[in-house]
Design a protein around this motif. Structure first.
Motif, PDB file in Angstrom:
ATOM      1  N   ASP A 186       0.827  -1.213   0.000  1.00 32.03           N
ATOM      2  CA  ASP A 186       0.000   0.000   0.000  1.00 32.03           C
ATOM      3  C   ASP A 186       0.854   1.253   0.000  1.00 32.03           C
ATOM      4  O   ASP A 186       0.480   2.274  -0.582  1.00 32.03           O
ATOM      5  CB  ASP A 186      -0.986  -0.003   1.174  1.00 32.03           C
ATOM      6  CG  ASP A 186      -0.326   0.147   2.523  1.00 32.03           C
ATOM      7  OD1 ASP A 186       0.577  -0.651   2.831  1.00 32.03           O
ATOM      8  OD2 ASP A 186      -0.715   1.053   3.279  1.00 32.03           O
ATOM      9  N   ALA A 188      -6.633  -4.341   5.364  1.00 32.87           N
ATOM     10  CA  ALA A 188      -7.303  -3.873   4.146  1.00 32.87           C
ATOM     11  C   ALA A 188      -7.077  -2.367   4.054  1.00 32.87           C
ATOM     12  O   ALA A 188      -7.166  -1.670   5.069  1.00 32.87           O
ATOM     13  CB  ALA A 188      -8.796  -4.185   4.212  1.00 32.87           C
ATOM     14  N   PRO A 189      -6.706  -1.861   2.867  1.00 40.01           N
ATOM     15  CA  PRO A 189      -6.793  -2.536   1.570  1.00 40.01           C
ATOM     16  C   PRO A 189      -5.601  -3.449   1.302  1.00 40.01           C
ATOM     17  O   PRO A 189      -4.471  -3.154   1.698  1.00 40.01           O
ATOM     18  CB  PRO A 189      -6.773  -1.359   0.583  1.00 40.01           C
ATOM     19  CG  PRO A 189      -5.931  -0.336   1.267  1.00 40.01           C
ATOM     20  CD  PRO A 189      -6.278  -0.457   2.726  1.00 40.01           C
ATOM     21  N   HIS A 190      -5.876  -4.551   0.634  1.00 42.85           N
ATOM     22  CA  HIS A 190      -4.833  -5.451   0.145  1.00 42.85           C
ATOM     23  C   HIS A 190      -5.450  -6.401  -0.866  1.00 42.85           C
ATOM     24  O   HIS A 190      -6.384  -7.130  -0.526  1.00 42.85           O
ATOM     25  CB  HIS A 190      -4.193  -6.242   1.283  1.00 42.85           C
ATOM     26  CG  HIS A 190      -2.855  -6.795   0.921  1.00 42.85           C
ATOM     27  ND1 HIS A 190      -2.714  -7.839   0.023  1.00 42.85           N
ATOM     28  CD2 HIS A 190      -1.599  -6.434   1.290  1.00 42.85           C
ATOM     29  CE1 HIS A 190      -1.422  -8.106  -0.112  1.00 42.85           C
ATOM     30  NE2 HIS A 190      -0.738  -7.262   0.625  1.00 42.85           N
ATOM     31  N   PRO A 191      -4.948  -6.416  -2.103  1.00 45.51           N
ATOM     32  CA  PRO A 191      -5.596  -7.242  -3.130  1.00 45.51           C
ATOM     33  C   PRO A 191      -5.494  -8.732  -2.872  1.00 45.51           C
ATOM     34  O   PRO A 191      -6.442  -9.474  -3.140  1.00 45.51           O
ATOM     35  CB  PRO A 191      -4.850  -6.851  -4.411  1.00 45.51           C
ATOM     36  CG  PRO A 191      -3.536  -6.326  -3.955  1.00 45.51           C
ATOM     37  CD  PRO A 191      -3.821  -5.651  -2.647  1.00 45.51           C
ATOM     38  N   GLY A 203      -7.496  -9.531   0.279  1.00 44.60           N
ATOM     39  CA  GLY A 203      -8.901  -9.320  -0.045  1.00 44.60           C
ATOM     40  C   GLY A 203      -9.534 -10.516  -0.737  1.00 44.60           C
ATOM     41  O   GLY A 203     -10.749 -10.700  -0.686  1.00 44.60           O
ATOM     42  N   SER A 238      -6.562  -0.569  -3.617  1.00 42.09           N
ATOM     43  CA  SER A 238      -6.629  -1.999  -3.920  1.00 42.09           C
ATOM     44  C   SER A 238      -6.352  -2.261  -5.393  1.00 42.09           C
ATOM     45  O   SER A 238      -5.650  -3.208  -5.756  1.00 42.09           O
ATOM     46  CB  SER A 238      -7.994  -2.564  -3.529  1.00 42.09           C
ATOM     47  OG  SER A 238      -8.167  -2.558  -2.131  1.00 42.09           O
TER      48      SER A 238
END
Length: 312
Positions: A42, A204-207, A210, A260
């Motif tokens: 991030d 989160a956010p984290h792809p 997630g 994300s």
């Protein structure tokens, strides 16, 4: 009368000249911005967005990558760094508060609301009854007495170690495995592929996270885990010394879908700036808010310059 009119026009012209000079008079020391980068995905996304805008405005940047949080805070205090965009709160409050109180670091604004941070387990572990910190000890052997964290010195690791050390949690003999974001995720993906039990830090956010079937554990809320926000920090006096970049920082705000999306592209192999530039091209309206009242490094129209640099 003619002389008074001449003097008045002269004064107006002089005022306009001085105003133009003041607008363009960002000190030379501000033309290169020293950014902290803790090495999280991030942070690469945030810095990529910020660097893309800085470049369009005619600034240079020095992105210091892979710095541990304690090093970043000390470097801001000592004025060896200018900006850190990724201060997670409230988990990092015990570490950053002494600097804020001493006025050696300034908190500019919350740049990302609605984030989340804390210990997680796979859904099959949660469904088996591990829903709270106090449930870990009952199944210690299945976890191999290990809790996976990220880089040494991280605020989340410190919180976990504190809880391991508390007698009432019955975690004597547990080990906090410190690694990196990438190293921790490799271990987590390997464990989940085999349906092994694992507990680690999630956010989160984290792809990648997630897409993982994860559940947050309760029992850590008083420590600073749970709902989170991310803040912009600067060295003391930076916005006063460099008011144009300071105005950009005051405007700068991210959101979860934005970060994300960019993090997902970084995960696919793009560098942060390339992924950020592509996102901004697809979402140019964001620039209107970020660049309100912001000029180029030499005092010209900032929004027009950044759009031009992006080919918009």
């Amino acid at each position: 009368m003619a002389m008074r009119k001449f003097l008045l026009l002269g004064a107006v012209a002089l005022g306009l000249t001085l105003a133009g000079q003041a607008q363009a008079a960002e000190p030379a020391a501000c033309k290169t911005v020293r950014l902290a980068n803790v090495g999280w995905t991030d942070n690469f996304a945030q810095n990529g967005l910020f660097r893309t805008v800085l470049k369009g405005l005619g600034y240079k940047y020095d992105d210091k990558e892979g710095l541990a949080l304690p090093v970043i805070l000390e470097s801001l205090k000592n004025k060896d760094l200018d900006i850190f965009l990724d201060n997670w709160m409230p988990s990092n409050a015990p570490n950053v508060k002494p600097y804020i109180d001493a006025k050696t670091i300034e908190m500019i604004r919350t740049n990302l609301p609605g984030a989340g941070y804390g210990p997680v387990v796979p859904d099959y572990v949660y469904d088996a009854g591990v829903k709270d910190i106090k449930d870990l000890s009952t199944h210690a052997d299945k976890f191999d007495h290990k809790f996976y964290g990220i880089e040494p010195g991280n605020d989340g690791n410190k919180i976990v170690q504190t809880e391991i050390d508390k007698p009432e949690n019955n975690l004597k003999g547990w080990k906090l495995v410190e690694s990196s974001e990438q190293g921790m995720l490799v271990q987590a993906e390997k464990a989940m592929k085999n349906k092994d039990w694992i507990v680690f830090l999630g956010w989160a956010p984290h792809p990648i996270m997630g897409k993982m079937p994860l559940k947050y554990l309760s029992g850590f809320e008083a420590d600073g885990f749970g709902d989170a926000q991310v803040q912009t920090l600067t060295r003391a006096g930076y916005s006063a010394d460099c008011p144009n970049v300071g105005k950009l920082l005051a405007n700068l705000e991210f959101d979860l879908p934005m970060e994300s999306s960019i993090m997902d592209e970084i995960g696919k192999g793009k560098d942060g700036e390339t992924a950020a530039a592509a996102w901004l091209k697809a979402n140019p309206g964001t620039l209107d808010k970020w660049l309100a009242g912001v000029t180029t490094a030499d005092g010209k129209d900032g929004l027009a310059a950044v759009k031009k640099s992006l080919g918009l």
